[in-house]
Design a protein around this motif. Structure first.
Motif, PDB file in Angstrom:
ATOM      1  N   GLN A 102      -3.199   0.031  -2.013  1.00  0.00           N
ATOM      2  CA  GLN A 102      -1.808  -0.054  -1.629  1.00  0.00           C
ATOM      3  C   GLN A 102      -1.774  -0.579  -0.201  1.00  0.00           C
ATOM      4  O   GLN A 102      -2.045   0.141   0.740  1.00  0.00           O
ATOM      5  CB  GLN A 102      -1.149   1.315  -1.735  1.00  0.00           C
ATOM      6  N   GLY A 106      -4.842   0.369   2.532  1.00  0.00           N
ATOM      7  CA  GLY A 106      -4.157   1.573   2.083  1.00  0.00           C
ATOM      8  C   GLY A 106      -4.960   2.376   1.084  1.00  0.00           C
ATOM      9  O   GLY A 106      -6.100   2.051   0.731  1.00  0.00           O
ATOM     10  N   ASP A 107      -4.339   3.446   0.614  1.00  0.00           N
ATOM     11  CA  ASP A 107      -4.952   4.310  -0.381  1.00  0.00           C
ATOM     12  C   ASP A 107      -5.114   3.568  -1.695  1.00  0.00           C
ATOM     13  O   ASP A 107      -4.378   2.633  -2.005  1.00  0.00           O
ATOM     14  CB  ASP A 107      -4.077   5.548  -0.606  1.00  0.00           C
TER      15      ASP A 107
END
Length: 150
Positions: A102, A106-107
């Motif tokens: 993400q 990101g995660d």
């Protein structure tokens, strides 16, 4: 007589407060017997789920439709991701589950790309058409040491 009325009023106030607190806990919390009626589990097998954590989002077209509930290794040494999906979402059997990031760093999330088949996965079924996480560290080391396949 006045003190008994105050005690009843205070007792009623406390009962209403506890009921409100209980309702709030059910709405915000992860109570299994409440959330299971609104959702179902769908599993997916991956070669590599590097970076995916329990609680990660499961998305279709960028819309969050569930969460990752469990991660385990099966007897074939494949990573199995248990996804708790909203019951209103149906997943055709030709759909693809992918591990995506993400944002740039990101995660990790699970992205489901829906297929067009009329047959649908049932609760507890396993998606086998998957795209695993790209391991950037191994790609960089292969490139740096000249082990890239041509």
């Amino acid at each position: 007589m006045g003190s008994a009325r105050i005690e009843i009023l205070v007792g009623s106030f406390l009962i209403i407060g506890f009921l409100a607190l209980g309702w709030l806990a059910l709405q915000l919390g992860e109570v299994p017997w409440v959330t299971e009626s609104k959702s179902y589990i769908l599993n997916a097998e991956f070669n590599n789920i590097s970076g995916v954590k329990v609680g990660a989002d499961v998305q279709i077209a960028g819309v969050t439709i569930g969460k990752v509930r469990h991660l385990k290794l099966n007897e074939d040494s494949l990573a199995v991701v248990g996804m708790q999906l909203d019951r209103s979402v149906t997943v055709p059997v030709d759909s693809v589950a992918s591990v995506k990031s993400q944002g740039i760093i990101g995660d990790k999330i699970i992205q489901i790309t829906l297929g067009g088949d009329s047959e649908l996965y049932k609760p507890e079924d396993t998606v086998v058409d998957t795209e695993s996480a790209v391991d950037l560290e191994s790609l960089i080391s292969k490139f740096a040491f000249g082990q890239v396949d041509k």
